[in-house]
Design a protein around this motif. Structure first.
Motif, PDB file in Angstrom:
ATOM      1  N   HIS A  20       9.046  17.131  -0.169  1.00 10.63           N
ATOM      2  CA  HIS A  20      10.126  16.165   0.060  1.00 10.63           C
ATOM      3  C   HIS A  20       9.769  14.836  -0.572  1.00 10.63           C
ATOM      4  CE1 HIS A  20      12.292  18.720   2.982  1.00 10.63           C
ATOM      5  NE2 HIS A  20      11.090  19.179   3.250  1.00 10.63           N
ATOM      6  N   THR A  21       9.686  14.838  -1.871  1.00 12.31           N
ATOM      7  CA  THR A  21       9.230  13.641  -2.568  1.00 12.31           C
ATOM      8  C   THR A  21      10.354  12.628  -2.752  1.00 12.31           C
ATOM      9  OG1 THR A  21       9.701  14.808  -4.597  1.00 12.31           O
ATOM     10  CG2 THR A  21       7.405  14.769  -3.875  1.00 12.31           C
ATOM     11  N   GLY A  22      11.572  13.104  -2.732  1.00 15.25           N
ATOM     12  CA  GLY A  22      12.699  12.199  -2.986  1.00 15.25           C
ATOM     13  C   GLY A  22      12.819  11.848  -4.460  1.00 15.25           C
ATOM     14  N   ILE A  23      12.019  12.511  -5.291  1.00 13.40           N
ATOM     15  CA  ILE A  23      12.080  12.194  -6.721  1.00 13.40           C
ATOM     16  C   ILE A  23      13.303  12.867  -7.340  1.00 13.40           C
ATOM     17  CG2 ILE A  23      10.942  12.524  -8.963  1.00 13.40           C
ATOM     18  CD1 ILE A  23       8.287  12.530  -7.429  1.00 13.40           C
ATOM     19  N   GLU A  24      14.113  12.074  -7.997  1.00 14.92           N
ATOM     20  CA  GLU A  24      15.220  12.652  -8.752  1.00 14.92           C
ATOM     21  C   GLU A  24      14.880  12.503 -10.222  1.00 14.92           C
ATOM     22  OE1 GLU A  24      19.060  11.267  -7.674  1.00 14.92           O
ATOM     23  OE2 GLU A  24      18.760  11.672  -5.551  1.00 14.92           O
ATOM     24  N   ARG A  25      14.486  13.599 -10.820  1.00 20.32           N
ATOM     25  CA  ARG A  25      14.093  13.505 -12.229  1.00 20.32           C
ATOM     26  C   ARG A  25      15.319  13.231 -13.089  1.00 20.32           C
ATOM     27  NH1 ARG A  25      11.460  17.316  -9.880  1.00 20.32           N
ATOM     28  NH2 ARG A  25       9.236  17.022  -9.623  1.00 20.32           N
ATOM     29  N   THR A  26      15.135  12.351 -14.056  1.00 20.33           N
ATOM     30  CA  THR A  26      16.263  12.054 -14.938  1.00 20.33           C
ATOM     31  C   THR A  26      16.347  13.120 -16.025  1.00 20.33           C
ATOM     32  OG1 THR A  26      14.864  10.711 -16.325  1.00 20.33           O
ATOM     33  CG2 THR A  26      16.073   9.571 -14.590  1.00 20.33           C
ATOM     34  N   LEU A  27      17.477  13.128 -16.710  1.00 16.14           N
ATOM     35  CA  LEU A  27      17.675  14.122 -17.776  1.00 16.14           C
ATOM     36  C   LEU A  27      16.659  13.932 -18.887  1.00 16.14           C
ATOM     37  CD1 LEU A  27      21.540  14.232 -18.038  1.00 16.14           C
ATOM     38  CD2 LEU A  27      20.034  15.991 -17.156  1.00 16.14           C
ATOM     39  N   TYR A  32       2.092  20.286   2.674  1.00 17.23           N
ATOM     40  CA  TYR A  32       2.475  19.126   3.494  1.00 17.23           C
ATOM     41  C   TYR A  32       3.885  18.658   3.136  1.00 17.23           C
ATOM     42  CZ  TYR A  32      -2.432  19.246   4.567  1.00 17.23           C
ATOM     43  OH  TYR A  32      -3.651  19.658   4.977  1.00 17.23           O
ATOM     44  N   CYS A  33       4.509  18.039   4.136  1.00 12.95           N
ATOM     45  CA  CYS A  33       5.900  17.580   3.979  1.00 12.95           C
ATOM     46  C   CYS A  33       6.081  16.743   2.720  1.00 12.95           C
ATOM     47  CB  CYS A  33       6.329  16.723   5.156  1.00 12.95           C
ATOM     48  SG  CYS A  33       6.065  17.434   6.762  1.00 12.95           S
ATOM     49  N   LYS A  34       5.193  15.738   2.592  1.00 11.06           N
ATOM     50  CA  LYS A  34       5.406  14.724   1.552  1.00 11.06           C
ATOM     51  C   LYS A  34       5.334  15.300   0.141  1.00 11.06           C
ATOM     52  CE  LYS A  34       0.608  12.966   1.407  1.00 11.06           C
ATOM     53  NZ  LYS A  34       0.030  14.175   0.930  1.00 11.06           N
ATOM     54  N   GLN A  37       0.822  -1.218   0.000  1.00  7.15           N
ATOM     55  CA  GLN A  37       0.000   0.000   0.000  1.00  7.15           C
ATOM     56  C   GLN A  37       0.846   1.254   0.000  1.00  7.15           C
ATOM     57  OE1 GLN A  37      -2.048  -0.389   3.655  1.00  7.15           O
ATOM     58  NE2 GLN A  37      -3.371  -2.048   2.952  1.00  7.15           N
ATOM     59  N   THR A  38       1.625   1.440  -0.994  1.00  7.99           N
ATOM     60  CA  THR A  38       2.467   2.633  -0.982  1.00  7.99           C
ATOM     61  C   THR A  38       1.652   3.876  -1.312  1.00  7.99           C
ATOM     62  OG1 THR A  38       3.158   1.860  -3.123  1.00  7.99           O
ATOM     63  CG2 THR A  38       4.803   1.757  -1.366  1.00  7.99           C
ATOM     64  N   GLY A  39       0.512   3.673  -1.967  1.00  7.89           N
ATOM     65  CA  GLY A  39      -0.330   4.813  -2.323  1.00  7.89           C
ATOM     66  C   GLY A  39      -1.005   5.419  -1.106  1.00  7.89           C
ATOM     67  N   ASN A  40      -1.151   4.619  -0.074  1.00  7.30           N
ATOM     68  CA  ASN A  40      -1.790   5.070   1.157  1.00  7.30           C
ATOM     69  C   ASN A  40      -1.008   6.237   1.762  1.00  7.30           C
ATOM     70  OD1 ASN A  40      -2.800   5.351   3.705  1.00  7.30           O
ATOM     71  ND2 ASN A  40      -3.078   3.146   3.988  1.00  7.30           N
ATOM     72  N   GLU A  41      -1.736   7.278   2.109  1.00  5.69           N
ATOM     73  CA  GLU A  41      -1.057   8.488   2.589  1.00  5.69           C
ATOM     74  C   GLU A  41      -0.253   8.239   3.859  1.00  5.69           C
ATOM     75  OE1 GLU A  41      -3.655  11.775   2.976  1.00  5.69           O
ATOM     76  OE2 GLU A  41      -3.764  12.083   0.815  1.00  5.69           O
ATOM     77  N   GLU A  42      -0.850   7.439   4.763  1.00  6.94           N
ATOM     78  CA  GLU A  42      -0.184   7.246   6.044  1.00  6.94           C
ATOM     79  C   GLU A  42       1.114   6.463   5.916  1.00  6.94           C
ATOM     80  OE1 GLU A  42      -2.328   6.035   9.476  1.00  6.94           O
ATOM     81  OE2 GLU A  42      -4.014   7.300   8.920  1.00  6.94           O
ATOM     82  N   SER A  43       1.154   5.531   4.986  1.00  2.00           N
ATOM     83  CA  SER A  43       2.372   4.740   4.854  1.00  2.00           C
ATOM     84  C   SER A  43       3.486   5.528   4.174  1.00  2.00           C
ATOM     85  CB  SER A  43       2.090   3.435   4.099  1.00  2.00           C
ATOM     86  OG  SER A  43       1.717   3.751   2.782  1.00  2.00           O
ATOM     87  N   VAL A  44       3.115   6.558   3.422  1.00  2.00           N
ATOM     88  CA  VAL A  44       4.120   7.395   2.771  1.00  2.00           C
ATOM     89  C   VAL A  44       4.754   8.339   3.799  1.00  2.00           C
ATOM     90  CG1 VAL A  44       4.493   9.140   0.987  1.00  2.00           C
ATOM     91  CG2 VAL A  44       2.914   7.271   0.579  1.00  2.00           C
ATOM     92  N   GLU A  45       3.943   8.712   4.775  1.00  2.00           N
ATOM     93  CA  GLU A  45       4.389   9.653   5.802  1.00  2.00           C
ATOM     94  C   GLU A  45       5.682   9.205   6.462  1.00  2.00           C
ATOM     95  OE1 GLU A  45       2.349  12.278   8.531  1.00  2.00           O
ATOM     96  OE2 GLU A  45       4.385  12.627   7.892  1.00  2.00           O
ATOM     97  N   ARG A  46       6.613  10.103   6.546  1.00  2.00           N
ATOM     98  CA  ARG A  46       7.858   9.782   7.228  1.00  2.00           C
ATOM     99  C   ARG A  46       7.968  10.573   8.513  1.00  2.00           C
ATOM    100  NH1 ARG A  46      12.489   8.189   3.274  1.00  2.00           N
ATOM    101  NH2 ARG A  46      11.276   7.542   1.490  1.00  2.00           N
ATOM    102  N   ALA A  47       8.724  10.025   9.432  1.00  2.00           N
ATOM    103  CA  ALA A  47       8.800  10.651  10.745  1.00  2.00           C
ATOM    104  C   ALA A  47       9.832  11.769  10.765  1.00  2.00           C
ATOM    105  CB  ALA A  47       9.158   9.613  11.776  1.00  2.00           C
TER     106      ALA A  47
END
Lengths: 590, 297
Positions: free
Chosen positions: A315-322, A310-312, A58-68
């Motif tokens: 702070h997506t952590g997405i590194e877009r490629t060239l 919101y944080c998420k 369930q990575t789509g779930n908002e709560e599981s994406v939330e980081r501390a």
């Protein structure tokens, strides 16, 4: 007699040890609970494995994406009595959406949020700060509990969840930067290099060698990744804010005055990443109020386009490629497209022709080359090195092989990427004397001569081998096919598609040197056999691999580094070596 | 010359205590001659592809080992577990996670490290283990009494015991192909068989130079450390790695020879048989005293 006593005492000690050891083992084997415990733990571990799996799906779930966010504040609290609090910001923000940010954060004179916590923050002492956190959190939780609402925990252990890993502390020596490469597992200890660390520290200037050990932060995983403010995000802001650079960037008063005197508009080069003299946008304390306040204001004003709160969302952590950013326009920076980098007229090496625009297209943000500012290299990295440029001279800034910021360093990294590493992983990295002229041409015209390598059949119309076979292990396997022409063609295409390669692969036969590594081969030259140097017997004094080693290192090494499919570039034995049918061969013999 | 009783006692105590703990702290094992000609093998784990040819070659050359079919060495499922050398294998290849690139696991081959100052030689009470001039640490089953001190002493936990054999069990560990190949001027079977030439056999001093040159030429590829150059006083087998050695299960050992810690104690207990005599004398004294006491009563 003394010796005998010493020995007696020793024997006694050993005896006691054995006794204790023996007792320990019998105890654990006799007593049931000891064994039971171990079993229980194992079962628990299995349980965790099972319960975790659905979570991962369930990575789509908002709560599981939330980081501390870990509340530990090491400067103020130093040694923590309890585990740091894992604070879930978005969970709170969503629950308190109606109340708004005011619930936890205070505003400044301009009615903008200061994203500090708690509202009544008292930093006068360790206990005062701790109490202000406790009042802020538990006070609110208590209030809501009294009001009969669903809320967070009230007792210590519910927030300070005991997790052993947070208490793990690492002690690492601070080493001069140039020793940093040594910081692998075996160099954590001063004793690894210094026989007498105390004396070494004393010699270095009367230091206490233990002062070289600093306390590292507890290992906190799961925190939010940094925001990579790439061209894509910049472009989005640019368009929405109609190129109002001043909303985010800052221009130094001195430069502003200069521009006003000259009657010019500021350009990209003048805008700094700082928001005033001291604070930079790269710091969290500055970036959060600046970004989120603006986003909030736009949201309140019901603007069509607004930014994340919101944080998420940041702070997506997405590194877009060239490739993903290929269509994103790069910031217009009034920088000439092609420049000749020549610092002094009478420099020993000729100037370097540099295509700024082409490099912009191969980066994800200006910071990949320009660090925190947008100034040119030579302003900080002077010829002799200045404090502003960390003592790194201009020549080093351009040529240092180990640095990702320098020209050569970045090109080196490119060479170790898929498609290039196949050949380049076996080659010595760094500056090659013969290659100086490739960059130091002294003329801008050299930028137009990017060469496409000729196709192999054009180059060797007669004697290009189509396919060959290696049958070194013919006793065990069928001969291994080498699709020679196909390989050369593929490598030529890869080289022609790559801009960097098309400048640096100068010779027409550069590709051949990937395997025929004695240097670029000439057209009518007979190619040296591998077995001329790579003999079947290993000569102890020579480092040259044997023929068997050379074939495998060359072929398999390339296959491993090129990142192709298993079918295209097999990496297991059976991919190249087809089993021989032994019965059949025996029948043939007879 | 008249010697006072007091002085004599003092001198005697001093001398014998010196003898007890060794005059200059040297131990049996550290007094072993280590020549600069000694052989070694450099293992570059970044090259290994986990084909298990070395395991196969080892099984073929060492006829003491239980026979395994050649096809069994193509089985890659063994990599799912971390294996150790046992009575059936002098060498094993293991697979490890590569934190730098999860797509490319790291393989590493293990066998006896053939220490320059071997703890097994030092610990063996019957001299079944010996270190040859060329660096091989070998084992003589005819001398072995099966005490398994060697297994406890080895810092790398290499020697394995043939527990399944009831009557003539042996301790098993890599022989460096001493009898089978080294003495005939051939390189060890695993070195010969490796298709990727992960291993290089040569003079230990040359290999260290080679390894240093490799680290210098490809600083991105290796962690700057040669495992075995200094560990436990040096080992004949040297390792290079692209990931930290602890991730490859290499123990973090000090640079002092392992026997340096055990020998002073081990030898002191039996030095000149004085301490045991002392114990017997004390016991005898107590017996005599008690007997006398009883007689008086």
């Amino acid at each position: 007699m003394k010796n005998t006593w010493t020995a007696l005492i020793l024997m006694g000690c050993i005896g006691i040890c054995f006794f204790l050891l023996g007792r320990g083992t019998t105890l654990s084997s006799e007593e049931g609970p000891g064994e039971g415990l171990i079993e229980e733990v194992i079962i628990e571990e299995e349980d965790i494995e099972i319960t975790r799996q659905p979570d991962a799906v369930q990575t789509g779930n908002e709560e599981s994406v939330e980081r501390a966010i870990f509340i530990s504040i090491p400067d103020a609290f130093e040694d923590l009595d309890r585990a740091p609090v894992k604070f879930y910001h978005d969970k709170h923000a969503l629950a308190l959406e109606k109340e708004g940010c005011e619930k936890c954060h205070s505003r400044d004179e301009e009615n903008k949020f200061l994203f500090t916590f708690p509202k009544e923050r008292d930093e006068s002492s360790r206990d005062a700060l701790m109490n202000s956190y406790h009042d802020g959190c538990i006070g609110c939780h208590q209030e809501m509990t009294d009001g009969g609402e669903k809320t967070g925990p009230l007792t210590c252990g519910e927030c300070h969840v005991i997790e052993e890993s947070y208490h793990k502390k690492e002690y690492l020596p601070i080493m001069p930067e140039y020793y940093e490469v040594l910081r692998d597992t075996y160099h954590k200890d001063c004793l690894a290099c210094h026989q007498d660390p105390a004396k070494a520290a004393e010699d270095a200037g009367g230091l206490d060698w233990k002062s070289f050990y600093v306390k590292e932060q507890p290992l906190l995983e799961e925190t939010w990744p940094e925001v990579l403010f790439d061209y894509y995000i910049h472009d989005k802001h640019d368009k929405t804010l109609e190129e109002k650079c001043e909303l985010c960037h800052y221009i130094s008063p001195k430069r502003e005055k200069e521009l006003a005197d000259e009657g010019k508009e500021p350009t990209c080069k003048d805008w700094l990443r700082e928001i005033d003299e001291e604070q930079s946008l790269t710091e969290r304390e500055t970036a959060h109020p600046r970004c989120i306040n603006c986003h909030l204001e736009r949201k309140d004003a019901n603007e069509e386009k607004t930014g994340p709160i919101y944080c998420k969302d940041c702070h997506t952590g997405i590194e877009r490629t060239l490739e993903e950013m290929a269509d994103v326009p790069r910031p217009e920076c009034e920088q000439e497209e092609k420049i000749l980098i020549q610092i002094e007229e009478d420099a020993r090496a000729k100037g370097v022709a540099f295509n700024h625009k082409a490099h912009q297209e191969k980066t994800r943000s200006c910071q990949e080359c320009h660090h925190e500012t947008l100034r040119s290299c030579k302003e900080c990295h002077t010829l002799t090195g200045s404090d502003e440029g960390d003592g790194i001279t201009l020549a080093e800034a351009y040529h240092e092989v180990s640095s990702p910021w320098s020209c050569i360093g970045c090109h080196e990294t490119e060479k170790q990427k898929e498609n290039c590493a196949g050949c380049h992983h076996l080659m010595e990295s760094g500056l090659v004397e013969s290659a100086c002229d490739t960059c130091h041409t002294g003329s801008l015209d050299s930028l137009d001569v990017a060469k496409k390598l000729p196709q192999p059949e054009e180059l060797f119309p007669e004697d290009l081998k189509d396919e060959l076979e290696i049958n070194m292990l013919e006793n065990e396997y069928k001969p291994s096919p080498v699709l020679h022409k196909q390989i050369v063609k593929k490598l030529t295409d890869i080289s022609n598609e790559n801009t960097l390669a098309s400048y640096f692969h100068v010779e027409e036969t550069t590709i051949c040197a990937g395997c025929h590594h004695l240097g670029p081969i000439e057209k009518n030259q007979t190619i040296a056999q591998c077995s001329t140097c790579h003999t079947t017997r290993k000569e102890p004094e020579r480092e040259t691999p044997t023929l068997l080693g050379a074939y495998h290192q060359q072929c398999l090494g390339c296959h491993k580094h090129m990142g192709g499919t298993e079918e295209e570039m097999p990496q297991d034995c059976a991919g190249c070596h087809k089993e021989k049918d032994l019965n059949q061969t025996e029948a043939e013999k007879q | 010359m008249h010697v006072k009783r007091r002085t004599f006692l003092k001198q005697a105590t001093g001398l014998s205590s010196l003898a007890l703990f060794g005059k200059d702290g040297t131990t049996e094992a550290s007094r072993l001659q280590v020549s600069s000609d000694q052989s070694g093998v450099l293992v570059d784990t970044t090259l290994c592809v986990g084909c298990r040819s070395c395991e196969k070659a080892c099984n073929e050359i060492n006829e003491d080992l239980p026979r395994k079919p050649a096809g069994s060495f193509k089985d890659e499922s063994v990599f799912e577990n971390r294996r150790r050398m046992d009575y059936g294998a002098y060498t094993v290849v293991n697979r490890y996670k590569n934190d730098n690139d999860l797509q490319k696991p790291v393989y590493a081959k293990f066998q006896c490290m053939h220490c320059l100052y071997p703890a097994c030689v030092s610990a063996c009470i019957v001299g079944a283990f010996s270190r040859e001039a060329n660096g091989a640490v070998i084992y003589d089953p005819w001398k072995c009494i099966g005490c398994r001190y060697c297994m406890a002493a080895c810092p790398f936990q290499v020697p394995a015991y043939e527990f399944s054999n009831v009557l003539t069990p042996q301790v098993r560990k890599c022989t460096f192909c001493f009898d089978t190949r080294l003495t005939k001027g051939k390189v060890p079977a695993c070195v010969q068989s490796c298709p990727m030439e992960v291993m290089t056999f040569g003079k230990r001093t040359d290999l260290i130079k080679q390894a240093q040159a490799k680290i210098k030429t490809f600083p991105d590829r290796y962690v700057p450390h040669i495992y075995g150059e200094k560990e436990v006083g040096g080992t004949a087998w040297l390792y290079l790695s692209g990931i930290p050695f602890t991730a490859l299960d290499f123990p973090h050992l000090g640079y002092h020879p392992a026997p340096g810690y055990t020998e002073p104690i081990q030898h002191a207990i039996f030095k000149w048989f004085l301490p045991p005599l002392g114990v017997y004398a004390a016991l005898g004294g107590i017996m005599w005293y008690l007997k006398n006491k009883k007689a008086q009563e």
